[in-house]
Design an enzyme around this catalytic site. Sequence first.
Site, mmCIF file in Angstrom:
data_model
loop_
_atom_site.group_PDB
_atom_site.id
_atom_site.type_symbol
_atom_site.label_atom_id
_atom_site.label_comp_id
_atom_site.label_asym_id
_atom_site.label_seq_id
_atom_site.Cartn_x
_atom_site.Cartn_y
_atom_site.Cartn_z
ATOM 1 N N THR A 32 16.089 50.360 14.236
ATOM 2 C CA THR A 32 16.599 50.476 12.869
ATOM 3 C C THR A 32 16.938 51.931 12.578
ATOM 4 O O THR A 32 16.138 52.824 12.829
ATOM 5 C CB THR A 32 15.561 49.985 11.848
ATOM 6 O OG1 THR A 32 15.235 48.620 12.126
ATOM 7 C CG2 THR A 32 16.094 50.095 10.431
ATOM 8 N N LEU A 88 10.149 53.183 10.468
ATOM 9 C CA LEU A 88 11.268 52.268 10.664
ATOM 10 C C LEU A 88 11.154 51.726 12.088
ATOM 11 O O LEU A 88 10.708 52.434 12.995
ATOM 12 C CB LEU A 88 12.612 52.992 10.497
ATOM 13 C CG LEU A 88 13.049 53.357 9.079
ATOM 14 C CD1 LEU A 88 14.374 54.113 9.115
ATOM 15 C CD2 LEU A 88 13.182 52.129 8.193
ATOM 16 N N ASP A 89 11.558 50.489 12.293
ATOM 17 C CA ASP A 89 11.516 49.903 13.626
ATOM 18 C C ASP A 89 12.370 50.713 14.595
ATOM 19 O O ASP A 89 13.310 51.412 14.184
ATOM 20 C CB ASP A 89 12.011 48.459 13.596
ATOM 21 C CG ASP A 89 11.025 47.527 12.903
ATOM 22 O OD1 ASP A 89 9.860 47.929 12.742
ATOM 23 O OD2 ASP A 89 11.433 46.412 12.516
ATOM 24 N N ARG A 90 12.068 50.580 15.866
ATOM 25 C CA ARG A 90 12.742 51.375 16.900
ATOM 26 C C ARG A 90 14.264 51.283 16.801
ATOM 27 O O ARG A 90 14.968 52.302 16.877
ATOM 28 C CB ARG A 90 12.283 50.910 18.280
ATOM 29 C CG ARG A 90 12.966 51.651 19.431
ATOM 30 C CD ARG A 90 12.457 51.172 20.767
ATOM 31 N NE ARG A 90 12.733 49.746 20.965
ATOM 32 C CZ ARG A 90 12.335 49.056 22.028
ATOM 33 N NH1 ARG A 90 11.621 49.648 22.974
ATOM 34 N NH2 ARG A 90 12.613 47.770 22.141
#
Length: 294
Positions: A233, A229-231
């Site tokens: 998110t 998952l993106d930082r």
Amino acid sequence: MEFTAEMIAGLVGGRIEGDKTAAVHTVSSIEGGHKGSLTYLTNAKYEPFIYTTGASIVLVSDGFEPKAPVAATLVRVPDVGAAVLRLLEMYNAAKPRKKGISPRASISPEAAVGKDCYVGDFAVIEAGAVAVNGETNLSKKYCVAAGDRISVELPEEREPGAVIPQAIPLDIRFEDDYLIVLSKQRGLVCHPAHGHADGTLANALVYHCGLEHLGTLQGEDRPGIVHRLDRDTTGLMLAAKDDATQRALQDLIRLRTLDRRYIALVHGYIAHDEGTIDTGIARSMHDRVKMAVS
């Protein structure tokens, strides 16, 4: 490489319904299927797409009963997931390796410029460490032309197991001998990367489990990591405690047997109740940590 329905059926022990000479040269999702692609139906949620897909061949289970005509050639198999994985393994084993700049940035003298000489290691490219003629190159498909000057800023060599344990809080929702389900907090990077040498989820997992109790199929710098998952998110993530579990979970995600859903909060006036964004996404040319519409 090109495969016909007859060849595919022979490789996976399937039965053909439709044109046995139908040919494919790539694999796609069922909703993104196009002529010349092979797709598959492993999750009933995606059944509506089988009636509209442009794919040439679709792998379905023996018990699948279409509710409407299907334009694509069907190949019926006992286990769709196992058939897809077998085909992918065979394809990857037979796929010719591209010559040119390898992950170690060495150049093959046999490579023909502009034909089979490509800029590669994806991780180095994504980090913005490859420049062509003085300009940062973020395209993984850039084909080298005669006279191009290519420079690569290689990352520092790290010893295997260099992910150090760090006591970073983890919100664990489930854990057994094989896997962990956790809720990733905002601001936490999943694994060491350009600009984030430590302080990541991988560091936290090593602290919690020990490096020897985490799957390392993704590499020694990504222990336990199954997906990302993106930082910024937040959301539930899976971590694997051994290679077999890591492989099994990644296969479930690849085949869409494991369902992932995202919730987005939108502020402001929304003109339509629903819509589709159909465009490319790539790393930002201005901030290589961010993704942007390309």
